[in-house]
Design a protein around this motif. Structure first.
Motif, short mmCIF file in Angstrom:
data_model
loop_
_atom_site.label_atom_id
_atom_site.label_comp_id
_atom_site.label_asym_id
_atom_site.label_seq_id
_atom_site.Cartn_x
_atom_site.Cartn_y
_atom_site.Cartn_z
N GLN A 74 40.18 25.09 72.16
CA GLN A 74 40.83 25.81 71.07
C GLN A 74 42.29 25.38 70.97
N SER A 129 37.66 27.06 76.49
CA SER A 129 38.94 27.63 76.92
C SER A 129 40.01 26.57 77.18
N PRO A 130 41.20 26.77 76.59
CA PRO A 130 42.32 25.86 76.87
C PRO A 130 42.70 25.86 78.35
N LYS A 131 42.48 26.97 79.01
CA LYS A 131 42.82 27.05 80.43
C LYS A 131 41.90 26.16 81.26
N GLU B 37 48.08 34.27 75.89
CA GLU B 37 46.87 33.82 76.59
C GLU B 37 46.34 34.90 77.52
N GLU B 40 41.28 34.33 80.51
CA GLU B 40 40.32 33.23 80.31
C GLU B 40 40.99 32.02 79.65
N GLY B 41 42.25 32.21 79.25
CA GLY B 41 42.99 31.10 78.65
C GLY B 41 42.94 31.05 77.14
N PHE B 42 42.40 32.10 76.49
CA PHE B 42 42.37 32.16 75.04
C PHE B 42 43.49 33.07 74.54
#
Lengths: 328, 68
Positions: A74, A129-131, B37, B40-42
């Motif tokens: 994303q 997920s960008p993470k 963020e 979960e990083g979203f």
């Protein structure tokens, strides 16, 4: 439900554009057409450190290259919607490219139709997920002890259909991994790491774009003559405006009209969301406590077929061939 | 005083109800919304209650709220 005026299989006659693109290079031609009109193109680029994806504003041919190629995470939208509005109010022609939900969000924000705005969505499988991406990059950088300088999620040096991910590090080493072997691609394609809203995507029932672009998966069943192995786009025209823009690039492409049903036969992401696997319930809990190495072992290993199974499959295949011959 | 009477807009009840498009963030004339963020990083919108004037423009532009 939104209407579709026409559906095409198409690709750019320019092989260089096509090879640098994920599918048939249609986005590049449409975007160039906008730049020809002194317009602005918004789309997604990887950040310089390759650790995240972000929307950028492009007004030159050379910068279009950054928007080419799929980015499988994303993207940060940041201040993009406001910038788009300001360009539209300045009466510039604007092309906004993104996922269906990003287009719907933009249109809601704008609150009115602009004749100088074109929107193109890409058929979206759901955004990872960008993470997870960040951690994948950092893991690889640590392994190789070199920084990543470029990433191609859709390298088709080998094959368009059986694509792979290609990384380039600061030492100019290139590493290609097939999508079936790369742990990030495996986690993505198994739908373990998509945004929660993606499993029930609203945008798929409410397309507001002028054009939709995607890969023409399953092309051999529909228009094999348009498959040279290097990539063919699926183009869906949703509005009159979209049709006019597509008309302007027709001289630069090879194309054939198909039915909507044939176009999406092997691309069900156009109308249905990814199924949410059970693993989605604990994937991120694990990501937050486990090392990336452990994540790979748990979620990112390729499916291995046992030797016994392989032999069995081969025998079945042979029997089928023999019986087929017998019948004919 | 008004601010205390009107409720802070609820942009989503469940995370499934936010695609992170940023329409709410972009429409806010008070810059009261930031995209943050999660674990979960979203990115999800977060409202600064001090800055929010309860105009509910953010609710009006949300694709999840406008769907019929």
């Amino acid at each position: 439900m939104s209407t579709i005026l026409n559906t095409y299989a198409a690709y750019s006659k320019d092989i260089n554009i096509k090879m640098a693109s994920s599918s048939g290079g249609i986005f590049s031609l449409l975007a160039e057409e906008i730049i020809n009109r002194k317009g602005i193109v918004y789309g997604v680029s990887m950040s310089q450190d390759c650790k995240y994806a972000e929307f950028i504003r492009v007004d030159t041919y050379s910068d279009l290259a950054k928007l080419r190629g799929s980015k499988y995470l994303q993207a940060r939208v940041g201040r993009t919607y406001r910038k788009v509005k300001s360009d539209l109010e300045s009466e510039l022609t604007v092309l906004f490219t993104g996922t269906g939900c990003q287009i719907n969000g933009l249109k809601n924000f704008l609150g009115k139709e602009y004749s100088n705005l074109y929107c193109i969505d890409v058929i979206c499988h759901g955004v990872p997920s960008p993470k997870l991406w960040r951690e994948y990059v950092e893991y690889n950088e640590k392994q190789q002890n070199k920084r990543l300088v470029s990433i191609n999620f859709r390298c088709k040096d080998d094959s368009w259909i059986d694509f792979g991910i290609k990384r380039k590090d600061e030492g100019k080493n290139e590493l290609y991994i097939s999508k079936d072997k790369d742990p990030y691609m495996i986690m993505f394609l198994r739908d373990y790491c998509l945004r929660l809203s993606c499993y029930k995507c609203l945008a798929k029932n409410d397309y507001k774009s002028d054009l939709t672009l995607a890969d023409f998966w399953g092309i051999d069943e529909v228009v094999p003559e348009l498959n040279d192995g290097k990539g063919t786009s699926l183009v869906m025209i949703r509005t009159e405006k979209g049709r006019k823009l597509f008309e302007d690039i027709k001289k630069e492409i090879v194309f054939k009209e198909v039915s909507y049903e044939d176009g999406v036969r092997n691309n069900k992401a156009e109308y249905s969301s990814a199924d949410r696997p059970e693993e989605r319930n604990y994937f991120f809990d694990d990501l937050n406590v486990k090392s990336f190495e452990e994540m790979i072992i748990r979620y990112g290993k390729p499916t291995t077929i046992s030797l016994k199974r392989k032999i069995k499959n081969k025998i079945i295949e042979m029997i089928l061939k023999i019986t087929e011959r017998g019948i004919n | 005083m008004m601010n205390n009477i009107k409720k802070i807009p609820i942009l989503y009840n469940r995370k499934e109800e936010c695609c992170g498009c940023t329409a709410c963030y972009a429409i806010c004339s008070k810059d009261a919304i930031s995209m943050v963020e999660d674990e979960e990083g979203f990115e999800y919108p977060v409202i600064d209650e001090e800055k929010c004037v309860r105009c509910y423009q953010c609710i009006k532009v949300c694709p999840f709220k406008t769907i019929r």
